[in-house]
Design a protein around this motif. Structure first.
Motif, PDB file in Angstrom:
ATOM      1  N   LEU A  74       0.834  -1.197   0.000  1.00 35.17           N
ATOM      2  CA  LEU A  74       0.000   0.000   0.000  1.00 35.17           C
ATOM      3  C   LEU A  74       0.874   1.255   0.000  1.00 35.17           C
ATOM      4  O   LEU A  74       0.626   2.191  -0.764  1.00 35.17           O
ATOM      5  CB  LEU A  74      -0.930  -0.015   1.216  1.00 35.17           C
ATOM      6  N   VAL A  75       1.905   1.258   0.837  1.00 38.07           N
ATOM      7  CA  VAL A  75       2.845   2.388   0.858  1.00 38.07           C
ATOM      8  C   VAL A  75       3.454   2.573  -0.535  1.00 38.07           C
ATOM      9  O   VAL A  75       3.510   3.688  -1.064  1.00 38.07           O
ATOM     10  CB  VAL A  75       3.954   2.180   1.918  1.00 38.07           C
ATOM     11  N   ALA A  76       3.878   1.475  -1.151  1.00 37.99           N
ATOM     12  CA  ALA A  76       4.484   1.547  -2.482  1.00 37.99           C
ATOM     13  C   ALA A  76       3.513   2.113  -3.516  1.00 37.99           C
ATOM     14  O   ALA A  76       3.912   2.858  -4.412  1.00 37.99           O
ATOM     15  CB  ALA A  76       4.965   0.167  -2.914  1.00 37.99           C
ATOM     16  N   SER A  77       2.228   1.796  -3.371  1.00 36.88           N
ATOM     17  CA  SER A  77       1.249   2.278  -4.349  1.00 36.88           C
ATOM     18  C   SER A  77       0.920   3.760  -4.172  1.00 36.88           C
ATOM     19  O   SER A  77       0.551   4.425  -5.138  1.00 36.88           O
ATOM     20  CB  SER A  77      -0.035   1.444  -4.281  1.00 36.88           C
ATOM     21  N   LEU A  78       1.066   4.286  -2.973  1.00 34.54           N
ATOM     22  CA  LEU A  78       0.725   5.685  -2.700  1.00 34.54           C
ATOM     23  C   LEU A  78       1.905   6.647  -2.871  1.00 34.54           C
ATOM     24  O   LEU A  78       1.716   7.814  -3.195  1.00 34.54           O
ATOM     25  CB  LEU A  78       0.182   5.830  -1.278  1.00 34.54           C
ATOM     26  N   ALA A  79       3.107   6.153  -2.636  1.00 38.95           N
ATOM     27  CA  ALA A  79       4.287   7.010  -2.604  1.00 38.95           C
ATOM     28  C   ALA A  79       4.869   7.238  -3.988  1.00 38.95           C
ATOM     29  O   ALA A  79       4.774   6.386  -4.868  1.00 38.95           O
ATOM     30  CB  ALA A  79       5.345   6.383  -1.700  1.00 38.95           C
ATOM     31  N   LEU A  80       5.488   8.416  -4.160  1.00 38.77           N
ATOM     32  CA  LEU A  80       6.272   8.665  -5.369  1.00 38.77           C
ATOM     33  C   LEU A  80       7.490   7.749  -5.375  1.00 38.77           C
ATOM     34  O   LEU A  80       7.939   7.298  -6.421  1.00 38.77           O
ATOM     35  CB  LEU A  80       6.743  10.116  -5.416  1.00 38.77           C
ATOM     36  N   ALA A  81       8.034   7.512  -4.181  1.00 37.16           N
ATOM     37  CA  ALA A  81       9.189   6.636  -4.006  1.00 37.16           C
ATOM     38  C   ALA A  81       9.153   6.112  -2.579  1.00 37.16           C
ATOM     39  O   ALA A  81       8.575   6.748  -1.696  1.00 37.16           O
ATOM     40  CB  ALA A  81      10.483   7.393  -4.260  1.00 37.16           C
ATOM     41  N   TRP A  82       9.761   4.966  -2.354  1.00 40.20           N
ATOM     42  CA  TRP A  82       9.903   4.434  -1.002  1.00 40.20           C
ATOM     43  C   TRP A  82      11.089   3.488  -0.999  1.00 40.20           C
ATOM     44  O   TRP A  82      11.566   3.076  -2.059  1.00 40.20           O
ATOM     45  CB  TRP A  82       8.633   3.748  -0.511  1.00 40.20           C
ATOM     46  N   GLY A  83      11.594   3.178   0.171  1.00 39.80           N
ATOM     47  CA  GLY A  83      12.720   2.262   0.240  1.00 39.80           C
ATOM     48  C   GLY A  83      13.074   1.898   1.660  1.00 39.80           C
ATOM     49  O   GLY A  83      12.413   2.314   2.615  1.00 39.80           O
TER      50      GLY A  83
END
Length: 153
Positions: free
Chosen positions: A119-128
């Protein structure tokens, strides 16, 4: 005891302001992190990011609370005109141990857990994910960036 008011820390390398909050690893930590981030985004003129930011920070802080034995959870927020980046850190060990994976997680349709980071990956411009490096060995950092995507001409 956790910090009650946002306090600026070192300058954000992307410009803007940077804030930190340190929370005890309790069931109340996700709610406190949500409220902290909501306040920051309200005063930094990013009201359109509040809902996604609240959801993402809740997921990361909940993961740190449920999957680590860290005594403290750190929330670092960097805000500039276009973006907000939130990093959640804990001393719970390497990413594989803390979250059981690297990359975007997947959950089967029958599983009750395992969808949060997707879910975080789908909402964020970038994540890691990352570690504390030499200065903070054993520290896990999970971050996300929200904002307007760059327009390429």
């Amino acid at each position: 005891m956790s910090a009650a008011t946002p306090t600026p820390v070192q300058p954000n390398p992307l410009g803007g302001e940077s804030y930190r909050l340190t929370l005890p690893n309790t069931a109340a930590a996700p709610r406190i992190a949500r409220d902290f981030l909501t306040s920051l985004l309200g005063v930094s003129r990013h009201p359109g990011l509040v809902d996604d930011a609240r959801l993402c920070v809740t997921e990361l802080v909940t993961n740190a609370h449920c999957h680590t034995r860290t005594p403290l959870i750190g929330v670092h927020v960097a805000v500039n005109r276009k973006r907000v980046t939130v990093a959640v850190s804990d001393d719970g060990g390497p990413v594989r141990e803390a979250f059981g994976m690297l990359g975007t997680p997947t959950a089967g349709p029958e599983q009750e857990h395992g969808r949060g980071l997707a879910l975080v990956a789908s909402l964020a411009l970038a994540w890691g994910t990352g570690s504390g490096g030499e200065r903070h060995p054993g520290r896990t950092v999970v971050w996300f960036t929200l904002g307007r995507p760059e327009v390429t001409a």
